[in-house]
Design a protein around this motif. Structure first.
Motif, mmCIF file in Angstrom:
data_model
loop_
_atom_site.group_PDB
_atom_site.id
_atom_site.type_symbol
_atom_site.label_atom_id
_atom_site.label_comp_id
_atom_site.label_asym_id
_atom_site.label_seq_id
_atom_site.Cartn_x
_atom_site.Cartn_y
_atom_site.Cartn_z
ATOM 1 N N ILE A 17 26.772 -15.236 -6.711
ATOM 2 C CA ILE A 17 25.376 -15.204 -6.313
ATOM 3 C C ILE A 17 25.093 -16.238 -5.236
ATOM 4 N N LEU A 18 25.622 -17.455 -5.410
ATOM 5 C CA LEU A 18 25.408 -18.497 -4.429
ATOM 6 C C LEU A 18 26.024 -18.130 -3.100
ATOM 7 N N GLY A 19 27.221 -17.563 -3.153
ATOM 8 C CA GLY A 19 27.860 -17.168 -1.911
ATOM 9 C C GLY A 19 27.086 -16.100 -1.170
ATOM 10 N N LEU A 20 26.575 -15.109 -1.891
ATOM 11 C CA LEU A 20 25.825 -14.049 -1.257
ATOM 12 C C LEU A 20 24.514 -14.560 -0.702
ATOM 13 N N SER A 21 23.832 -15.379 -1.459
ATOM 14 C CA SER A 21 22.537 -15.857 -0.999
ATOM 15 C C SER A 21 22.673 -16.704 0.248
ATOM 16 N N SER A 22 23.690 -17.565 0.310
ATOM 17 C CA SER A 22 23.867 -18.405 1.483
ATOM 18 C C SER A 22 24.281 -17.601 2.700
ATOM 19 N N ILE A 223 28.801 -25.267 -6.688
ATOM 20 C CA ILE A 223 29.884 -24.613 -7.422
ATOM 21 C C ILE A 223 30.693 -25.638 -8.220
ATOM 22 N N MET A 224 30.934 -26.818 -7.632
ATOM 23 C CA MET A 224 31.675 -27.848 -8.347
ATOM 24 C C MET A 224 30.896 -28.337 -9.569
ATOM 25 N N LEU A 225 29.574 -28.498 -9.420
ATOM 26 C CA LEU A 225 28.768 -28.914 -10.561
ATOM 27 C C LEU A 225 28.815 -27.871 -11.673
#
Length: 333
Positions: A17-22, A223-225
């Motif tokens: 999700i984070l990858g797509l949103s960014s 992602i690391m968190l």
């Protein structure tokens, strides 16, 4: 240590999700072409995926990224004509001799139909979809004159012209670049209403485009968190349910972290003891006291003001040896 199934799945989902949103929200803005923002949900709807462009030529051959060399079509059914239209752009086909439209505007026709050998425009290009309530719509205007005004002698500014209104409906089964327009009807052969089903109308990105989205560093940090949180939660759950550990031993790899903590603590003690030894060794002796370690007696932490020689020096050596033995035992454990 392996993550539990639920923790691993959550990590993958959030990462995607984070990858797509960014990657996707950086080009959105309130005035972007073929993009509309819902006033109720704040989500952005991008219709550019179903906006067709004329095919190009390469080495004398037709090239089209979508393998489509024609615009979208809609059957007229009981209306005596079929319709050709595009979304947010002029039609791919080259139209000429458009009734009641200046030749300089033929290239901007975004919807038309043909009847009795004539071409009638039902709207010029527009790339600003908007919401009417909860409906996503797009409006084309300034087409050919309406039937009642074809033979009038009034000025061109007062002539009513054909227009098109398209309402977009969500179709989750459609391909991302596929649209299915359907002709709904017309009351006076002047305004034409269509419904367009497409997956592009199913939803968008509910973020403020002015922020520009997260950069690569921000996404990696998040992602690391998430990975650390999943490691702690999954590891604790595994230690508690499978290994039946309690207290601090529920933490994943407790013995490793405990050993590292003890090692760091011992190094800090030795460091401060050595610093204290160096400071005291530079002080002049007074009242019969010798400098720590000045005569070869004392050690890391034992020589903190003991007397030179005698039983004081022996106690310092014993204390040092005891500390070294203790460190050796903890290190072996």
């Amino acid at each position: 240590m392996k993550l539990t199934g639920s923790a691993h799945s959550s990590l993958l989902l959030l990462s995607s999700i984070l990858g797509l949103s960014s990657a996707d929200n950086s080009h959105f803005s309130d005035d972007a072409p073929c993009v509309a923002r819902s006033p109720t949900s704040g989500m952005y709807f991008d219709l550019s995926a179903i906006s067709l462009t004329p095919p190009g030529l390469k080495d004398g051959k037709q090239v089209d990224k979508d393998d489509r060399g024609e615009s979208w079509h809609a059957k007229g059914h009981d209306y005596p004509a079929n319709f050709t239209l595009n979304i947010c752009a002029p039609v791919v086909e080259k139209v000429v001799d458009v009734v009641g439209v200046e030749s300089s505007l033929w290239k901007n026709v975004s919807a038309y139909y043909e009847r009795d050998g004539k071409t009638y425009s039902i709207g010029q290009q527009a790339s600003d979809p908007f919401f009417r309530g909860r409906k996503l719509v797009l409006n084309y205007t300034n087409g050919s004159p309406c039937p009642d005004d074809w033979n009038t002698a009034s000025s061109s500014s007062s002539i009513r012209r054909k227009s098109t209104l398209m309402s977009f409906l969500c179709d989750r089964d459609a391909l991302p670049n596929q649209a299915t327009p359907s002709f709904v009807g017309t009351m006076d052969s002047c305004t034409y209403y269509f419904e367009v089903r497409s997956s592009a109308a199913c939803g968008g990105i509910a973020v403020d485009p002015s922020s520009g989205g997260m950069g690569p560093g921000g996404v990696f940090g998040v992602i690391m968190l998430i990975a650390v949180a999943a490691y702690l939660v999954g590891g604790c759950a595994y230690q508690r349910t499978v290994m039946h550990q309690r207290g601090w031993r529920q933490c994943p790899n407790f013995s490793l972290w405990a050993g590292m903590f003890d090692f760091i603590k011992d190094m800090v003690i030795i460091l401060f003891s050595s610093i204290g030894k160096c400071v005291r060794s530079n002080r002049p002796s007074s009242s019969g006291y010798a400098r720590a370690g000045g005569d070869g007696h004392g050690g890391f932490i034992g020589a903190i003001g003991g007397r030179a020689g005698g039983q004081g020096g022996q106690r310092d050596v014993d204390a040092e040896n005891q500390l070294i033995d203790q460190l050796d035992e903890e290190w072996d454990d």
